[in-house]
Write an enzyme that holds these catalytic residues in place. Structure first.
Site, PDB file in Angstrom:
ATOM      1  N   ASP A 174       0.874  -1.166   0.000  1.00 14.33           N
ATOM      2  CA  ASP A 174       0.000   0.000   0.000  1.00 14.33           C
ATOM      3  C   ASP A 174       0.928   1.236   0.000  1.00 14.33           C
ATOM      4  OD1 ASP A 174      -2.406   1.585   0.545  1.00 14.33           O
ATOM      5  OD2 ASP A 174      -1.565   1.790   2.553  1.00 14.33           O
ATOM      6  N   ASP A 226       0.043   5.015   1.015  1.00 16.76           N
ATOM      7  CA  ASP A 226      -0.108   5.950   2.128  1.00 16.76           C
ATOM      8  C   ASP A 226      -0.123   5.192   3.455  1.00 16.76           C
ATOM      9  OD1 ASP A 226      -0.663   8.161   3.656  1.00 16.76           O
ATOM     10  OD2 ASP A 226      -2.816   8.021   3.336  1.00 16.76           O
ATOM     11  N   ARG A 277     -11.131   8.544  -3.168  1.00 17.13           N
ATOM     12  CA  ARG A 277     -11.481   9.970  -3.087  1.00 17.13           C
ATOM     13  C   ARG A 277     -12.998  10.161  -3.084  1.00 17.13           C
ATOM     14  NH1 ARG A 277      -8.659  13.445  -7.590  1.00 17.13           N
ATOM     15  NH2 ARG A 277      -6.953  12.086  -6.920  1.00 17.13           N
ATOM     16  N   ASP A 300      -1.755  -0.449   6.030  1.00 19.54           N
ATOM     17  CA  ASP A 300      -1.915   0.288   7.298  1.00 19.54           C
ATOM     18  C   ASP A 300      -3.378   0.532   7.641  1.00 19.54           C
ATOM     19  OD1 ASP A 300      -2.287   2.238   5.202  1.00 19.54           O
ATOM     20  OD2 ASP A 300      -2.223   3.759   6.780  1.00 19.54           O
TER      21      ASP A 300
HETATM   22  P1  B16 Z   1      -6.314  10.236  -3.829  1.00 17.59           P
HETATM   23  P2  B16 Z   1      -3.562   4.214   0.038  1.00 17.59           P
HETATM   24  C1  B16 Z   1      -5.367   6.159  -0.059  1.00 17.59           C
HETATM   25  O1  B16 Z   1      -4.068   5.717  -0.307  1.00 17.59           O
HETATM   26  C2  B16 Z   1      -5.404   7.021   1.182  1.00 17.59           C
HETATM   27  O2  B16 Z   1      -5.118   6.229   2.316  1.00 17.59           O
HETATM   28  C3  B16 Z   1      -6.787   7.626   1.330  1.00 17.59           C
HETATM   29  O3  B16 Z   1      -6.818   8.460   2.472  1.00 17.59           O
HETATM   30  C4  B16 Z   1      -7.125   8.428   0.076  1.00 17.59           C
HETATM   31  O4  B16 Z   1      -8.432   8.975   0.170  1.00 17.59           O
HETATM   32  C5  B16 Z   1      -7.043   7.505  -1.128  1.00 17.59           C
HETATM   33  O5  B16 Z   1      -5.735   6.937  -1.206  1.00 17.59           O
HETATM   34  C6  B16 Z   1      -7.331   8.223  -2.424  1.00 17.59           C
HETATM   35  O6  B16 Z   1      -6.314   9.169  -2.649  1.00 17.59           O
HETATM   36  O7  B16 Z   1      -7.283  11.317  -3.490  1.00 17.59           O
HETATM   37  O8  B16 Z   1      -4.877  10.681  -3.876  1.00 17.59           O
HETATM   38  O9  B16 Z   1      -6.717   9.506  -5.098  1.00 17.59           O
HETATM   39  O10 B16 Z   1      -3.497   4.130   1.524  1.00 17.59           O
HETATM   40  O11 B16 Z   1      -4.545   3.234  -0.587  1.00 17.59           O
HETATM   41  O12 B16 Z   1      -2.204   4.171  -0.616  1.00 17.59           O
HETATM   42 MG    MG Z   2      -2.749   3.189   3.355  1.00 11.71          MG
END
Ligand code: B16
Ligand code: MG
Length: 217
Positions: A10, A12, A50, A171
């Site tokens: 993953d 984030d 998102r 996470d």
């Molecule tokens: P974006 P991951 C996720 O990343 C984040 O944890 C989550 O908080 C976020 O809303 C999602 O990506 C979408 O992100 O707006 O940049 O497309 O943890 O799956 O790597």
């Molecule tokens: Mg994550």
């Protein structure tokens, strides 16, 4: 246990901590809409796409909006997020993760990304890590958000491996649930009391070796 031939990371919270940027950007939008948005709310949105994150906030505020307005709000949030996350540098990689990825490559273990983020490629590029990945699956490729296993299933297909030969690092509870639903081994990154259903939970990769990780499975 089947032999692990690939690790799916993953992004984030596993490779880099961009959750704080998501928090600031979502809170600014929520403030503008007059909807309270706490750290607990942000925690619930980890790994969530998102569009589903926006729906969560609108639902919390009891707001019903048309599709065009929702797109504009998501764009506004993402513009703010990019102002913050666009400053990411290689020094922002979480402790131990680059060392582990390099060790995996030396051991012949494939390395893949399984992230909900549509900004994943930009972040990996800013971290100077993009070339180390054999496969990238992110929010631009999937139609179903974690806890659906789609992101990891697509990763395993691109790696040409069965899920049982892939180990996921996650996470978020939604990501651990997604990995389990797809038949993957999964290790949680974070606090053991907050993450359920993984083979093990570790605080991070600092000091971890591939041998040490395999011993947890
Ligand atoms: P974006 P991951 C996720 O990343 C984040 O944890 C989550 O908080 C976020 O809303 C999602 O990506 C979408 O992100 O707006 O940049 O497309 O943890 O799956 O790597
Ligand atoms: Mg994550």
């Amino acid at each position: 246990m089947k032999a692990i031939r690939a690790c799916i990371f993953d992004l984030d919270g596993v490779i880099v901590d961009t959750a704080s940027h998501h928090f600031v950007a979502w809170r600014r939008l929520a403030d503008e809409l007059g909807i309270p948005f706490s750290a607990e709310d942000n925690e619930a949105l980890k790994g969530v796409s998102r569009v589903d994150s926006l729906e969560y906030i609108l639902n919390k505020g009891g707001l019903i909006l048309d599709a065009g307005t929702k797109v504009r709000l998501m764009d506004r949030k993402n513009t703010h997020y990019l102002e913050l996350a666009g400053a990411t540098t290689p020094a922002d990689a979480l402790p131990g993760v680059v060392k582990l990825i390099d060790e995996l490559k030396e051991e012949g273990i494939k390395v893949a990304l399984g992230s909900s983020s549509k900004n994943a490629e930009m972040i990996l590029t800013r971290l100077s890590l993009i070339d180390r990945f054999d496969v990238l699956v992110d929010g631009n490729h999937i139609t179903l958000s974690k806890p659906d296993p789609e992101v990891f299933v697509m990763g395993a297909k691109a790696l040409e491996l069965a899920p049982e030969h892939c180990l996921v690092f996650e996470d978020a509870q939604s990501g651990i649930d997604a990995a389990n639903a797809g038949g993957f081994s999964v290790i949680g990154i974070g606090r053991a009391d907050a993450l359920k259903g993984s083979a093990a939970v570790i605080p991070g990769f600092d000091g971890m070796t591939w041998e040490g990780i395999k011993a947890l499975l």
